[in-house]
Design an enzyme around this catalytic site. Structure first.
Site, PDB file in Angstrom:
ATOM      1  N   GLY A 147      -9.834  -3.383  -7.028  1.00  0.00           N
ATOM      2  CA  GLY A 147     -10.275  -2.343  -7.953  1.00  0.00           C
ATOM      3  C   GLY A 147     -11.777  -2.326  -8.191  1.00  0.00           C
ATOM      4  N   TRP A 149     -13.478   1.220  -8.281  1.00  0.00           N
ATOM      5  CA  TRP A 149     -13.122   1.934  -9.516  1.00  0.00           C
ATOM      6  C   TRP A 149     -13.890   1.358 -10.705  1.00  0.00           C
ATOM      7  CZ3 TRP A 149      -7.391   2.225 -11.622  1.00  0.00           C
ATOM      8  CH2 TRP A 149      -7.293   3.293 -12.528  1.00  0.00           C
ATOM      9  N   HIS A 157     -18.364 -10.238  -5.443  1.00  0.00           N
ATOM     10  CA  HIS A 157     -17.023 -10.770  -5.174  1.00  0.00           C
ATOM     11  C   HIS A 157     -17.013 -12.290  -5.321  1.00  0.00           C
ATOM     12  CE1 HIS A 157     -15.129  -7.111  -3.975  1.00  0.00           C
ATOM     13  NE2 HIS A 157     -15.707  -6.981  -2.807  1.00  0.00           N
ATOM     14  N   TYR A 209      -5.973  -4.109 -12.726  1.00  0.00           N
ATOM     15  CA  TYR A 209      -5.907  -2.818 -12.032  1.00  0.00           C
ATOM     16  C   TYR A 209      -4.720  -1.998 -12.548  1.00  0.00           C
ATOM     17  CZ  TYR A 209      -5.634   0.376  -7.998  1.00  0.00           C
ATOM     18  OH  TYR A 209      -5.579   1.487  -7.192  1.00  0.00           O
TER      19      TYR A 209
HETATM   20  P1  PAP Z   1     -13.635  -3.473  -2.122  1.00  0.00           P
HETATM   21  O1  PAP Z   1     -13.307  -4.866  -2.514  1.00  0.00           O
HETATM   22  O2  PAP Z   1     -13.795  -3.298  -0.636  1.00  0.00           O
HETATM   23  O3  PAP Z   1     -14.762  -2.889  -2.917  1.00  0.00           O
HETATM   24  P2  PAP Z   1     -11.748  -2.294  -3.889  1.00  0.00           P
HETATM   25  O4  PAP Z   1     -12.407  -1.103  -4.444  1.00  0.00           O
HETATM   26  O5  PAP Z   1     -11.717  -3.530  -4.703  1.00  0.00           O
HETATM   27  O6  PAP Z   1     -12.336  -2.604  -2.453  1.00  0.00           O
HETATM   28  O7  PAP Z   1     -10.247  -1.977  -3.555  1.00  0.00           O
HETATM   29  C1  PAP Z   1      -9.841  -0.816  -2.891  1.00  0.00           C
HETATM   30  C2  PAP Z   1      -8.541  -0.381  -3.555  1.00  0.00           C
HETATM   31  O8  PAP Z   1      -8.838   0.281  -4.788  1.00  0.00           O
HETATM   32  C3  PAP Z   1      -7.796   0.598  -2.693  1.00  0.00           C
HETATM   33  O9  PAP Z   1      -6.418   0.342  -2.954  1.00  0.00           O
HETATM   34  P3  PAP Z   1      -5.256   0.761  -1.946  1.00  0.00           P
HETATM   35  O10 PAP Z   1      -5.628   0.265  -0.591  1.00  0.00           O
HETATM   36  O11 PAP Z   1      -4.018   0.108  -2.472  1.00  0.00           O
HETATM   37  O12 PAP Z   1      -5.178   2.243  -2.015  1.00  0.00           O
HETATM   38  C4  PAP Z   1      -8.266   1.926  -3.271  1.00  0.00           C
HETATM   39  O13 PAP Z   1      -7.421   3.004  -2.992  1.00  0.00           O
HETATM   40  C5  PAP Z   1      -8.318   1.604  -4.746  1.00  0.00           C
HETATM   41  N1  PAP Z   1      -9.202   2.514  -5.478  1.00  0.00           N
HETATM   42  C6  PAP Z   1     -10.470   2.881  -5.147  1.00  0.00           C
HETATM   43  N2  PAP Z   1     -10.954   3.726  -6.061  1.00  0.00           N
HETATM   44  C7  PAP Z   1      -9.979   3.923  -6.968  1.00  0.00           C
HETATM   45  C8  PAP Z   1      -9.882   4.722  -8.155  1.00  0.00           C
HETATM   46  N3  PAP Z   1     -10.876   5.497  -8.565  1.00  0.00           N
HETATM   47  N4  PAP Z   1      -8.735   4.676  -8.852  1.00  0.00           N
HETATM   48  C9  PAP Z   1      -7.699   3.898  -8.456  1.00  0.00           C
HETATM   49  N5  PAP Z   1      -7.740   3.128  -7.348  1.00  0.00           N
HETATM   50  C10 PAP Z   1      -8.863   3.139  -6.606  1.00  0.00           C
END
Ligand code: PAP
Length: 345
Positions: free
Chosen positions: A97, A100, A159, A242
């Site tokens: 997350g 987000w 991270h 999350y």
């Molecule tokens: P990162 O560690 O590479 O930055 P990160 O953002 O922590 O990634 O995680 C990505 C996940 O957050 C994705 O989950 P999924 O694969 O299960 O779909 C992504 O879809 C989700 N995500 C990104 N932005 C949002 C948002 N605005 N609301 C809800 N979930 C989100």
């Protein structure tokens, strides 16, 4: 050309990092990868393993598996990073997350300079990761002067496990952490890694999660470090989930704002500012923006930006794991969490 000091006042919140870089005049590529050769002798002595995609090497450093390029970055970070009292660090294990929470925290802190409903809000033209400096990336590239140049309040992302970012017992700044149900994290990580290696089997990623052998892992030690700090120092570390963000994002945005010492005023509540922030940062809104559809995450990481916006829901693990796999990982995690007050049931 604006100066950095003229770009923000403490009341206006953080400057979008990408905009600050224009003023600092940094070329991302030209200054990167400075630090990989530092401490090579030490790095070579550390236990090693391959990351699940078989490409990057991991090293076990201070109890955590790090990509080998991050070990010198962490050493530099631990020695030289000087938090300011009004710094805010968004921290997470990957795929839990981060994107987000980066967006929500930036939008909340910067709401006076950038009203969330405004057409020119930075999150409408920048990927959320571009709004915050990524600590280990900057230290990996020998670019910490850019951090120093940023006006306060600084908003940063990492991270790294807590003791690697904030080595002192009491953090000298505020930290906001987001965790995610580990089975969903594993599924999200697999989809992400597949963008680099399409034939990667889910079982390979799953085994690395169970072994704790992922970059920044073991995930349970990562989560527990922040969890314990949040229970011991709730005014310094805010612990979010999350799944709770999905359930009631407005409630969590209010909680975040209170923690940051900038609660929403009655006038802001009347004006619907919280809902505007939630809408601005929602999965569907961000996913549809060019800034999140076009281009790559980083010049050095050839993953398309849309890989950050896949599904955005909880419980997708049921579509990827057998019942045996799920209960195996549940058992491992429950074992690690026993007696800590934290669980993922
Ligand atoms: P990162 O560690 O590479 O930055 P990160 O953002 O922590 O990634 O995680 C990505 C996940 O957050 C994705 O989950 P999924 O694969 O299960 O779909 C992504 O879809 C989700 N995500 C990104 N932005 C949002 C948002 N605005 N609301 C809800 N979930 C989100």
């Amino acid at each position: 050309m604006p100066t950095l000091a003229s770009m923000a006042t403490p009341e206006e919140g953080p400057v979008p990092f990408e905009d600050a870089l224009v003023v600092i005049g940094t070329n991302l590529l030209s200054s990167s990868q400075h630090r990989e050769e530092e401490h090579a002798d030490l790095v070579a002595t550390l236990p090693s393993a391959l990351e699940a995609n078989g490409v990057k090497k991991l090293r076990l450093y201070q109890g955590f598996w790090l990509r080998d390029i991050h070990v010198p970055a962490v050493i530099a970070l631990q020695r030289r990073f000087q938090p300011r009292h009004d710094d805010v660090i968004v921290a997470s294990f990957p795929k839990c997350g981060t994107t987000w929470l980066n967006a929500l925290t930036f939008a909340t802190m910067a709401r006076r300079a950038y009203p969330p409903a405004g057409a020119d809000h930075p999150l409408r033209r920048l990927n959320p990761h571009q709004c915050l400096p990524f600590l280990e990336g900057l230290f990996q590239g020998g670019r910490e002067a850019e951090l120093e140049a940023l006006p306060s309040p600084r908003l940063m992302n990492t991270h790294m496990p807590l003791p690697m970012v904030v080595p002192s017992a009491v953090p000298g700044c505020r930290v906001v952490y987001v965790c995610r149900e580990p089975k969903d994290m594993a599924v999200s990580a697999w989809h992400f890694l597949r963008r680099l290696q399409p034939d990667l089997a889910f079982s390979v990623v799953f085994e690395s999660v169970c072994d704790g052998r992922m970059a920044f892992g073991p995930v349970w030690d990562h989560v527990l470090g922040y969890w314990r700090a949040s229970t011991a120092m709730p005014d310094k570390v805010l612990f979010l989930r999350y799944e709770e963000l999905l359930r009631d994002p407005a409630d969590k945005v209010r909680k975040l704002a209170r923690f940051l010492g900038m609660p929403f005023s009655a006038a802001e509540e009347d004006a619907g500012t919280v809902d505007s922030i939630v809408r601005l940062c929602s999965f569907d809104h961000l996913k549809g923006l060019d800034a999140n559809k076009i281009g790559h995450l980083d010049p050095l990481l050839p993953v398309p930006r849309d890989a950050l916006f896949r599904n955005g829901a909880s419980g997708d693990w049921v579509n990827h794991m057998t019942a045996e796999m799920a209960s195996r990982l549940d058992r491992i995690v429950a074992d690690k969490m026993r007696g800590t007050g934290l669980n993922f049931r």
